[in-house]
Design an enzyme around this catalytic site. Structure first.
Site, PDB file in Angstrom:
ATOM      1  N   ARG A  97     140.165  96.073  80.143  1.00  0.00           N
ATOM      2  CA  ARG A  97     139.519  96.842  80.599  1.00  0.00           C
ATOM      3  C   ARG A  97     138.001  96.015  81.203  1.00  0.00           C
ATOM      4  N   GLU A 140     128.123  78.005  81.628  1.00  0.00           N
ATOM      5  CA  GLU A 140     128.631  76.802  81.753  1.00  0.00           C
ATOM      6  C   GLU A 140     128.290  76.768  80.408  1.00  0.00           C
ATOM      7  N   GLY A 348     145.938  98.938  53.234  1.00  0.00           N
ATOM      8  CA  GLY A 348     146.059  97.960  54.029  1.00  0.00           C
ATOM      9  C   GLY A 348     146.617  97.995  54.921  1.00  0.00           C
ATOM     10  N   GLU A 371     129.060  89.602  78.775  1.00  0.00           N
ATOM     11  CA  GLU A 371     127.698  90.394  79.278  1.00  0.00           C
ATOM     12  C   GLU A 371     126.426  90.429  78.623  1.00  0.00           C
ATOM     13  N   GLY A 372     126.292  89.465  77.838  1.00  0.00           N
ATOM     14  CA  GLY A 372     125.124  89.426  77.293  1.00  0.00           C
ATOM     15  C   GLY A 372     124.968  90.041  75.919  1.00  0.00           C
TER      16      GLY A 372
HETATM   17  P1  TGC Z   1     114.192  86.749  84.853  1.00  0.00           P
HETATM   18  O1  TGC Z   1     112.845  85.430  85.041  1.00  0.00           O
HETATM   19  O2  TGC Z   1     113.990  87.492  83.783  1.00  0.00           O
HETATM   20  O3  TGC Z   1     115.006  87.040  85.774  1.00  0.00           O
HETATM   21  C1  TGC Z   1     114.857  85.935  87.466  1.00  0.00           C
HETATM   22  C2  TGC Z   1     115.185  86.475  88.490  1.00  0.00           C
HETATM   23  O4  TGC Z   1     115.917  87.129  88.398  1.00  0.00           O
HETATM   24  C3  TGC Z   1     115.561  88.801  88.604  1.00  0.00           C
HETATM   25  N1  TGC Z   1     116.061  89.641  87.466  1.00  0.00           N
HETATM   26  C4  TGC Z   1     117.188  90.269  88.716  1.00  0.00           C
HETATM   27  N2  TGC Z   1     117.392  91.602  89.488  1.00  0.00           N
HETATM   28  C5  TGC Z   1     118.229  92.191  89.745  1.00  0.00           C
HETATM   29  N3  TGC Z   1     118.862  92.731  88.782  1.00  0.00           N
HETATM   30  C6  TGC Z   1     118.883  92.600  87.466  1.00  0.00           C
HETATM   31  N4  TGC Z   1     119.616  92.740  86.468  1.00  0.00           N
HETATM   32  C7  TGC Z   1     117.426  91.696  87.401  1.00  0.00           C
HETATM   33  N5  TGC Z   1     117.095  90.731  86.037  1.00  0.00           N
HETATM   34  C8  TGC Z   1     116.486  90.412  86.903  1.00  0.00           C
HETATM   35  C9  TGC Z   1     113.991  89.250  88.848  1.00  0.00           C
HETATM   36  O5  TGC Z   1     113.197  89.684  88.858  1.00  0.00           O
HETATM   37  C10 TGC Z   1     113.621  87.635  88.596  1.00  0.00           C
HETATM   38  O6  TGC Z   1     113.678  87.298  89.990  1.00  0.00           O
HETATM   39  P2  TGC Z   1     112.432  86.424  90.796  1.00  0.00           P
HETATM   40  O7  TGC Z   1     112.613  86.418  92.151  1.00  0.00           O
HETATM   41  O8  TGC Z   1     111.192  86.802  90.173  1.00  0.00           O
HETATM   42  O9  TGC Z   1     113.127  84.999  90.822  1.00  0.00           O
HETATM   43  O10 TGC Z   1     115.197  85.766  84.118  1.00  0.00           O
HETATM   44  P3  TGC Z   1     114.906  84.228  82.799  1.00  0.00           P
HETATM   45  O11 TGC Z   1     115.721  83.157  83.269  1.00  0.00           O
HETATM   46  O12 TGC Z   1     114.003  84.544  82.392  1.00  0.00           O
HETATM   47  O13 TGC Z   1     116.998  85.393  81.625  1.00  0.00           O
HETATM   48  C11 TGC Z   1     116.582  86.434  81.755  1.00  0.00           C
HETATM   49  C12 TGC Z   1     117.884  86.667  80.515  1.00  0.00           C
HETATM   50  C13 TGC Z   1     117.984  86.420  79.784  1.00  0.00           C
HETATM   51  C14 TGC Z   1     117.437  88.324  80.378  1.00  0.00           C
HETATM   52  C15 TGC Z   1     119.536  86.580  81.809  1.00  0.00           C
HETATM   53  O14 TGC Z   1     119.474  85.582  81.871  1.00  0.00           O
HETATM   54  C16 TGC Z   1     120.418  87.456  80.957  1.00  0.00           C
HETATM   55  O15 TGC Z   1     120.635  88.325  81.420  1.00  0.00           O
HETATM   56  N6  TGC Z   1     120.904  86.687  80.342  1.00  0.00           N
HETATM   57  C17 TGC Z   1     122.202  87.071  79.645  1.00  0.00           C
HETATM   58  C18 TGC Z   1     123.650  85.973  80.262  1.00  0.00           C
HETATM   59  C19 TGC Z   1     124.449  87.222  80.586  1.00  0.00           C
HETATM   60  O16 TGC Z   1     124.691  88.196  80.480  1.00  0.00           O
HETATM   61  N7  TGC Z   1     125.556  86.330  80.818  1.00  0.00           N
HETATM   62  C20 TGC Z   1     127.173  87.140  81.039  1.00  0.00           C
HETATM   63  C21 TGC Z   1     127.633  86.231  82.298  1.00  0.00           C
HETATM   64  S1  TGC Z   1     129.223  87.044  82.825  1.00  0.00           S
HETATM   65  C22 TGC Z   1     129.780  88.027  81.707  1.00  0.00           C
HETATM   66  O17 TGC Z   1     130.225  87.618  80.715  1.00  0.00           O
HETATM   67  C23 TGC Z   1     132.038  88.650  82.134  1.00  0.00           C
HETATM   68  S2  TGC Z   1     132.705  89.601  80.515  1.00  0.00           S
HETATM   69  C24 TGC Z   1     132.811  90.532  81.514  1.00  0.00           C
HETATM   70  C25 TGC Z   1     135.008  90.627  80.955  1.00  0.00           C
HETATM   71  O18 TGC Z   1     135.170  90.074  80.626  1.00  0.00           O
HETATM   72  O19 TGC Z   1     134.539  92.365  80.704  1.00  0.00           O
HETATM   73  P1  FAD Z   2     124.588  81.172  73.212  1.00  0.00           P
HETATM   74  O1  FAD Z   2     123.128  81.410  74.619  1.00  0.00           O
HETATM   75  O2  FAD Z   2     124.525  80.265  73.075  1.00  0.00           O
HETATM   76  O3  FAD Z   2     123.842  82.027  72.440  1.00  0.00           O
HETATM   77  C1  FAD Z   2     124.711  81.795  71.083  1.00  0.00           C
HETATM   78  C2  FAD Z   2     123.418  83.071  69.663  1.00  0.00           C
HETATM   79  O4  FAD Z   2     122.120  82.287  70.324  1.00  0.00           O
HETATM   80  C3  FAD Z   2     123.856  84.291  70.022  1.00  0.00           C
HETATM   81  O5  FAD Z   2     123.862  84.971  69.274  1.00  0.00           O
HETATM   82  C4  FAD Z   2     122.407  84.486  70.891  1.00  0.00           C
HETATM   83  O6  FAD Z   2     122.331  85.630  71.082  1.00  0.00           O
HETATM   84  C5  FAD Z   2     121.474  83.435  70.134  1.00  0.00           C
HETATM   85  N1  FAD Z   2     120.705  83.038  70.998  1.00  0.00           N
HETATM   86  C6  FAD Z   2     120.433  82.722  72.744  1.00  0.00           C
HETATM   87  N2  FAD Z   2     119.519  82.678  73.277  1.00  0.00           N
HETATM   88  C7  FAD Z   2     118.326  83.689  72.225  1.00  0.00           C
HETATM   89  C8  FAD Z   2     116.870  83.818  72.187  1.00  0.00           C
HETATM   90  N3  FAD Z   2     115.946  83.767  73.452  1.00  0.00           N
HETATM   91  N4  FAD Z   2     116.452  84.478  70.838  1.00  0.00           N
HETATM   92  C9  FAD Z   2     116.837  85.026  70.183  1.00  0.00           C
HETATM   93  N5  FAD Z   2     118.645  84.424  70.029  1.00  0.00           N
HETATM   94  C10 FAD Z   2     119.499  84.049  71.190  1.00  0.00           C
HETATM   95  N6  FAD Z   2     130.689  84.315  81.464  1.00  0.00           N
HETATM   96  C11 FAD Z   2     131.188  84.624  82.188  1.00  0.00           C
HETATM   97  O7  FAD Z   2     130.590  84.274  83.096  1.00  0.00           O
HETATM   98  N7  FAD Z   2     132.281  84.761  82.995  1.00  0.00           N
HETATM   99  C12 FAD Z   2     133.160  85.546  82.163  1.00  0.00           C
HETATM  100  O8  FAD Z   2     134.263  86.185  82.982  1.00  0.00           O
HETATM  101  C13 FAD Z   2     132.937  85.722  81.140  1.00  0.00           C
HETATM  102  N8  FAD Z   2     134.522  86.391  80.387  1.00  0.00           N
HETATM  103  C14 FAD Z   2     133.744  86.180  78.657  1.00  0.00           C
HETATM  104  C15 FAD Z   2     135.017  86.044  78.205  1.00  0.00           C
HETATM  105  C16 FAD Z   2     134.627  85.975  76.945  1.00  0.00           C
HETATM  106  C17 FAD Z   2     135.914  86.171  75.883  1.00  0.00           C
HETATM  107  C18 FAD Z   2     134.270  85.265  75.820  1.00  0.00           C
HETATM  108  C19 FAD Z   2     133.731  85.490  74.450  1.00  0.00           C
HETATM  109  C20 FAD Z   2     133.192  85.355  76.721  1.00  0.00           C
HETATM  110  C21 FAD Z   2     133.233  85.240  78.522  1.00  0.00           C
HETATM  111  N9  FAD Z   2     131.542  84.877  78.923  1.00  0.00           N
HETATM  112  C22 FAD Z   2     131.864  84.617  80.447  1.00  0.00           C
HETATM  113  C23 FAD Z   2     130.564  84.512  78.583  1.00  0.00           C
HETATM  114  C24 FAD Z   2     129.658  85.145  78.110  1.00  0.00           C
HETATM  115  O9  FAD Z   2     129.029  85.979  78.694  1.00  0.00           O
HETATM  116  C25 FAD Z   2     128.744  84.000  77.336  1.00  0.00           C
HETATM  117  O10 FAD Z   2     129.475  83.794  76.091  1.00  0.00           O
HETATM  118  C26 FAD Z   2     127.215  84.787  76.644  1.00  0.00           C
HETATM  119  O11 FAD Z   2     126.968  85.204  77.411  1.00  0.00           O
HETATM  120  C27 FAD Z   2     127.073  83.891  75.898  1.00  0.00           C
HETATM  121  O12 FAD Z   2     126.312  82.874  75.516  1.00  0.00           O
HETATM  122  P2  FAD Z   2     126.800  81.680  74.559  1.00  0.00           P
HETATM  123  O13 FAD Z   2     128.415  81.878  74.100  1.00  0.00           O
HETATM  124  O14 FAD Z   2     126.255  80.174  75.242  1.00  0.00           O
HETATM  125  O15 FAD Z   2     126.270  81.303  73.580  1.00  0.00           O
END
Ligand code: TGC
Ligand code: FAD
Length: 392
Positions: A97, A140, A348, A371-372
């Site tokens: 998925r 990163e 088991g 994905e967060g």
């Molecule tokens: P913040 O100040 O809240 O927002 C910055 C700017 O972004 C706008 N915004 C959005 N716009 C569109 N859609 C959304 N969902 C939006 N959420 C926020 C917001 O309005 C603002 O715009 P502007 O114009 O005012 O600058 O940003 P922040 O730096 O405080 O961070 C908020 C936070 C922590 C919620 C966000 O950075 C976050 O979601 N962090 C988690 C990172 C994450 O999910 N990484 C995922 C990486 S990809 C991945 O994991 C792929 S795995 C895939 C797989 O294998 O299935």
């Molecule tokens: P961190 O951000 O260092 O977090 C460590 C711990 O601190 C967590 O428990 C978190 O909840 C906690 N924490 C962080 N900030 C706060 C706060 N403000 N308050 C309280 N607690 C906090 N990323 C991509 O871009 N593309 C991909 O395709 C992708 N694929 C992935 C596949 C796998 C198998 C995995 C494991 C990860 C993948 N990721 C990808 C990355 C993924 O999105 C990150 O691992 C995730 O967003 C968390 O970042 P981190 O691992 O650096 O943890």
């Protein structure tokens, strides 16, 4: 691994709410998983390899760009169909998925939504057909939950951009043909760039020794003075909101996908409990095991209803980021708890590769993080209901 005898639970007759198209799409994905994923997935997870031979099947069931219009090679389906496809694929394996989520929501979606017409025509049909595979570089080494601090950057060199930096934990990276990469320009503004395999200075080393998502390939994206043609910049949205918009779509798919993993664990545990005799009767006839099974079906049913309503809102363009976060967080936690309980029902046998439960359980440890993280989604809900972001 044993033959796949999966029967999907539908305790609240949700099938009555799905359209004929939803059911057709879902059943095609379900049959494909039974035929082409279940028989091989345990072996690939054990050897920590992505089964590349299933790429064409994923394309055929519409898993690459389900909601991308047909003129670009997508399936032109609605959001509930997209969710159902993710549910069925994750019933097989979260890693499979993942591959479909990344291709659809994190590569095709940004190209379709933020790209030029030339970029759409060049990339989308090949991605939809699985001829090209994509990855998405946001995380990163020093910036996971806080992507706004990213250090990857590009410089305008006149006739091209020069890209430097590194992305970590990137699904599909080791075999991707293209990567949608998020980087800052000289003013510190975030932009999306399409980087193609073969560009000098671009490498994708694989990350080994994972105990989770073993059938999905994960790696890095390294950019060492990569010359990116100017036409590869996604021009129609900049700032952190651009990658976060892609995450909304992928998190929506995960909210549905996690239900699939939970359904598989529940179905396996129910069948096993009815067949396993201890103390002269099936363990399913004991109150303790019934409590586990009854709570599982209750939680699955609640998650199905949450996902269905979210799908309706998404179809109407009304689903908010915070609503999507709530569903991703709730449904993944629901699935991981069910996987842990279901494993115990099998005693088991639950730790062996004969059954899918332990694999789901280990996979879900990644799903609850990527994905967060679980914490970040809680904070997104907290910020939404109080108006006071508590991230920083
Ligand atoms: P913040 O100040 O809240 O927002 C910055 C700017 O972004 C706008 N915004 C959005 N716009 C569109 N859609 C959304 N969902 C939006 N959420 C926020 C917001 O309005 C603002 O715009 P502007 O114009 O005012 O600058 O940003 P922040 O730096 O405080 O961070 C908020 C936070 C922590 C919620 C966000 O950075 C976050 O979601 N962090 C988690 C990172 C994450 O999910 N990484 C995922 C990486 S990809 C991945 O994991 C792929 S795995 C895939 C797989 O294998 O299935
Ligand atoms: P961190 O951000 O260092 O977090 C460590 C711990 O601190 C967590 O428990 C978190 O909840 C906690 N924490 C962080 N900030 C706060 C706060 N403000 N308050 C309280 N607690 C906090 N990323 C991509 O871009 N593309 C991909 O395709 C992708 N694929 C992935 C596949 C796998 C198998 C995995 C494991 C990860 C993948 N990721 C990808 C990355 C993924 O999105 C990150 O691992 C995730 O967003 C968390 O970042 P981190 O691992 O650096 O943890």
């Amino acid at each position: 691994m044993r033959p796949d005898l999966f029967e999907a639970p539908d305790y609240y007759n949700l099938d009555d709410l799905f359209s004929q198209e939803h059911l057709l799409v879902r059943d095609a994905a379900r049959q494909w998983v039974k035929r082409d994923v279940s028989p091989i997935i345990e072996e690939y997870a054990q050897k920590a390899e992505f089964p590349k031979q299933i790429i064409s099947g994923l394309a055929e069931i519409g898993a690459f760009g389900p909601y991308i219009p047909e003129e670009y090679g997508g399936a032109g389906l609605d959001q509930i169909s997209y969710g159902l496809i993710m549910q069925e694929i994750e019933r097989g394996d979260s890693g499979v998925r993942s591959t479909a989520s990344v291709q659809s929501s994190l590569v095709m979606y940004p190209i379709y939504t933020y790209g030029t017409e030339a970029q759409r025509k060049k990339y989308l049909p090949k991605l939809a057909a699985g001829e090209w595979m994509g990855s998405f570089g946001l995380t990163e080494p020093n910036h996971g939950s806080n992507p706004s601090g990213m250090e990857t950057k590009f410089k305008d060199m006149g006739d091209h951009y020069l890209l430097n930096g590194a992305k970590l934990w990137i699904s599909n990276s080791p075999f991707c043909d293209i990567a949608v990469v998020w980087a800052k320009n000289e003013e510190g503004r975030i932009h999306g760039l399409i980087v193609e395999r073969g560009m000098e200075g671009f490498t994708t080393p694989e990350t080994h020794n994972k105990w989770s998502l073993r059938a999905s390939a994960t790696g890095e994206l390294i950019f060492d003075n990569v010359k990116v043609p100017k036409e590869n910049l996604l021009p129609n949205k900049t700032g952190l909101g651009a990658p976060l918009g892609c995450l909304d779509s992928a998190r929506f798919g995960i909210a549905w996908g996690a239900i699939g993993a939970a359904m598989d664990c529940y179905d396996t545990a129910l069948r096993y409990a009815k067949e396993r005799i201890q103390f002269g009767k099936p363990i399913a006839a004991t109150q303790l095991q019934q409590k586990k099974l009854a709570e599982m079906i209750t939680e699955i049913t609640k998650a199905q209803l949450l996902a269905f309503r979210l799908g309706q809102l998404k179809n109407e363009g009304r689903a908010t980021t915070a609503q999507i976060s709530m569903a991703k967080r709730n449904n993944v936690e629901m699935a991981i708890k069910i996987a842990r309980e279901a494993r115990q029902v099998l005693g088991g046998m639950g730790i062996t590769g004969e059954y899918s439960i332990m694999r789901h359980m280990m996979n879900l440890e990644s799903v609850i993080t990527y994905e967060g993280t679980h914490d970040i989604h809680l904070l997104i809900t907290g910020a939404d209901i109080t108006g006071m972001p508590a991230f920083k």
